[in-house]
Scaffold this active site. Structure first.
Site, short mmCIF file in Angstrom:
data_model
loop_
_atom_site.label_atom_id
_atom_site.label_comp_id
_atom_site.label_asym_id
_atom_site.label_seq_id
_atom_site.Cartn_x
_atom_site.Cartn_y
_atom_site.Cartn_z
N GLU B 57 1.03 -1.04 -0.08
CA GLU B 57 -0.24 -0.28 -0.16
C GLU B 57 0.74 1.26 -0.16
OE1 GLU B 57 -1.30 -2.40 1.31
OE2 GLU B 57 -3.43 -2.75 0.74
N HIS B 126 -11.21 -4.36 10.36
CA HIS B 126 -12.01 -4.34 9.09
C HIS B 126 -12.37 -3.63 8.67
CE1 HIS B 126 -8.69 -7.96 8.47
NE2 HIS B 126 -9.02 -7.54 7.12
#
Lengths: 396, 327
Positions: B57, B126
């Site tokens: 990322e 998450h």
């Protein structure tokens, strides 16, 4: 024949003896420029290679014009950085100020090897690159002093200077490396045969995002030269104390690498030419380690002597100073005279003084512009100040 | 049209319209997108325009920002915004601040998009909502669509915007179908960033929400309507720059305010709305303190009963309205 004789002479005449003999040679009052050689060939140190069969050659040709230009550029950067030191101690420059003196051969050598249409990005020790990429000393110093005539109108400061095809000036260690690979991706995408040089230091070399970038750049064959300016210290931490492997040119592992003498501008130039050709041919990225040195501490708040000795600094200055190396080469090979170079020194000092004068007298940016440039290409809107009644207009 | 298809249409149209637009992220190409948002795009546009990245990322977000600085118009997908935390330095320090630091000489026309906030049973790591985090930073634009029209119009507007935009989608909304007007089917349909929409007019109380909770507010409004309470439901659409004027105009009319969001209460979107209402003309029209409905102040638990009670439900909104109205 005369050229080769002179080249041979230069190898023999080293050190103070050369200066004496050179001085003797130029006792003739006026010297015709026709007396100078138009170019000379120099032996340069071979590069250490990683995953490369062949590296850049061990000779480099430098013309008189090139030599004079390199000299003037390096000297300008040197004096600009020393002036910045002065201004900082007078508290006219504030905040962070990371000086580049000692490392001039790196930025000047790189610029000599690439095109203005190529791209460069570096970290916060950026004043040298800002200059070689085309920003005037005036605009650099005025940015350091936070004035409206600064290249970022006083909004950025030392670490945030930009110009065409130069993306700063980045404050977060290592973040500029993925950015550089992204610029390289754009180069590949647009197909105009441009490359990006993405620089980082020996300290940044241990950042995880750099390894992520190596992977993607290699995978996608991005035309990016990753250049590690290894000046032996990441702030106060020597390379031995920070890195399990100090072979920074090998850290790209699957990416071929070169280790280069970063104090010799011709070494740097030839290595970057080699790397640029490699990238333009579509081979993907290369990693290059430039072994260099900074005379100042990490920044102006670091005297730079708690983690290294004065003797070490002095030794580099006397044996490996990039400007002295170039000067000796030019004088010993009849590419320039000592007087001529002194004249350049005088002109450079004058330019720096004038720029400093501007940088200390130009007004600060007007307060009304505090909110400007938050967005790009946006209709004007209001920005909140320290309380709900203080509003600033934001114009793009 | 589902939100998923609306997003897909938007991407397709913008990729076609401008050669400089490209999509990168994990699984966006050959997998058709982790949530199938980019279905069919790699097949149509190829490797150059739709790029699968490794799980890096920080690296690929930085690459995307660099590409934007050099003249491309990347759409950088985070598989969820939870993973954007790994790259948040690139979003804030490299993307958001650069136009300002360079006094307008370097633009960063990038879109960071992906699902944000709660999903179903994916647990604490998450499920975080990043609206408040990104909404905090000048230099960014932050949008949060609810309906398919929102999704399509805002994505197209974001891609055409020359500034870094964070688009916070909702995984739970991807499969939800919404009516799409004729106008919304057009290839040039964009929704202006920075403008809220009154989804349902009302007179007794103003409900302000963004993303999925807008739907809950509309449901709550239906329930309350049966009891004679008419809620005005405002879909913020954009977190930054926030359209507080629309909220103010509504509060002036209804005299009561309830904010609803999926994120945590402390320093949240609702907190900002309340602060701004206090500072503005609408304060004098409030007949009661504003009420906030938010996610519970806990990391998201897994068990269904716990998860269900950690996000704002219709009953929580109804309860809050009644508290605000003192009924």
């Amino acid at each position: 024949m005369r050229k080769m004789l002179l080249a041979a002479l230069s190898r023999v005449l080293q050190g103070p003896a050369a200066a004496g003999r050179t001085a003797a040679r130029v006792m003739v009052a006026s010297r015709n420029y026709g007396d100078f050689a138009s170019e000379a060939t120099f032996e340069i140190k071979p590069c250490d290679l990683h995953r490369l069969e062949k590296g850049p050659g061990t000779t480099a040709v430098m013309t008189r014009e090139e030599g004079l230009q390199y000299y003037k550029t390096m000297q300008t950067i040197r004096r600009m950085e020393l002036k910045s030191d002065q201004l900082y101690k007078q508290k006219i420059i504030r905040g962070f100020c990371h000086l580049y003196d000692g490392q001039e051969a790196c930025c000047v050598g790189i610029e000599a090897a690439i095109n203005p249409t190529d791209h460069v990005i570096t970290a916060y020790r950026a004043h040298g690159f800002t200059f070689t990429r085309g920003v005037s000393v005036r605009e650099i110093l005025a940015e350091l002093t936070g004035r409206k005539g600064g290249c970022a109108k006083g909004k950025g400061g030392s670490m945030h200077m930009y110009t065409k095809n130069f993306y700063g000036g980045n404050g977060i260690v290592g973040a500029q490396v993925p950015l550089g690979a992204g610029v390289a991706l754009a180069c590949k995408y647009f197909g105009k045969n441009e490359i990006c040089v993405a620089l980082y230091g020996d300290g940044a070399a241990n950042q995880g995002q750099i390894f992520e970038t190596y992977n993607m750049a290699a995978l996608w064959k991005l035309p990016c030269i990753f250049v590690c300016e290894n000046n032996r210290y990441g702030m106060g931490t020597s390379v031995e104390r920070a890195a399990a492997s100090t072979d920074y040119y090998k850290r790209g592992y699957f990416i071929p690498g070169l280790r280069v003498d970063g104090m010799d501008i011709l070494c740097v130039r030839e290595a970057v030419k080699f790397a640029a050709d490699y990238c333009r041919a579509g081979n993907g990225p290369l990693v290059m380690e430039l072994q260099t040195y900074r005379y100042h501490g990490h920044s102006m708040s670091d005297p730079g002597i708690s983690y290294r000795t004065r003797e070490e600094i002095q030794e580099v200055r006397s044996k490996s100073d990039p400007i002295t190396l170039l000067k000796d080469r030019m004088v010993n090979n009849n590419l320039a005279s000592v007087e001529e170079l002194k004249e350049i020194d005088v002109a450079v000092r004058k330019e720096i003084e004038e720029a400093a004068q501007f940088a200390t007298t130009d007004p600060e940016p007007p307060l009304e512009e505090l909110g400007h440039h938050i967005y790009f290409n946006e209709p004007p809107f209001e920005v909140r100040g320290p309380n709900q009644w203080i509003k600033y207009k934001s114009v793009s | 049209v589902t939100v998923r298809d609306a997003l897909n249409q938007a991407l397709d149209e913008e990729l076609e319209r401008d050669e400089r637009v490209f999509l990168l992220g994990e699984e966006v190409a050959q997998y058709d997108g982790a949530y199938k948002i980019s279905r069919g795009l790699w097949k149509k546009y190829g490797d150059k325009r739709v790029i699968d990245t490794p799980i890096s990322e920080m690296g690929f977000a930085g690459i995307a920002v660099g590409a934007a600085m050099a003249g491309l118009r990347p759409v950088c997908e985070f598989m969820t915004f939870n993973f954007s935390m790994q790259a948040i330095d690139q979003v804030i320090n490299s993307a958001a601040k650069t136009c300002y630091m360079s006094a307008g000489s370097i633009a960063v026309p990038i879109v960071f998009r992906g699902p944000n906030g709660a999903s179903a049973g994916v647990a604490a790591q998450h499920s975080q909502c990043f609206a408040a985090w990104y909404g905090h930073c000048p230099g960014l634009k932050v949008v949060s669509p609810w309906s398919s029209e929102d999704a399509k119009g805002l994505l197209k507007a974001s891609i055409r915007d020359d500034n870094p935009v964070v688009m916070l989608e909702s995984e739970l909304l991807y499969g939800v179908p919404f009516e799409m007007s004729e106008q919304a089917q057009s290839k040039d349909f964009v929704i202006p960033i920075g403008k809220a929409k009154v989804e349902r007019p009302g007179t007794h109380v103003t409900l302000v929400a963004h993303s999925r909770p807008v739907g809950h507010c509309i449901e709550a409004a239906a329930v309350l309507s049966k009891e004679g309470v008419e809620c005005e439901v405002i879909n913020l659409r954009t977190i930054r720059p926030m359209d507080i004027e629309t909220v103010e105009a509504s509060v002036v009319k209804t005299n009561h305010l309830v904010t609803v969001e999926g994120g945590w209460p402390q320093f949240g979107v609702g907190a900002e709305i309340c602060a701004r209402i206090m500072e503005g003309p609408a304060f004098n029209y409030l007949d009661a303190p504003a009420v906030r409905v938010t996610g519970a102040d806990v990391p998201m638990p897994y068990a269904k009963i716990l998860e269900d009670n950690s996000i704002p439900q219709v009953k929580d909104i109804v309860f809050a309205v009644k508290k605000a109205l003192n009924i």
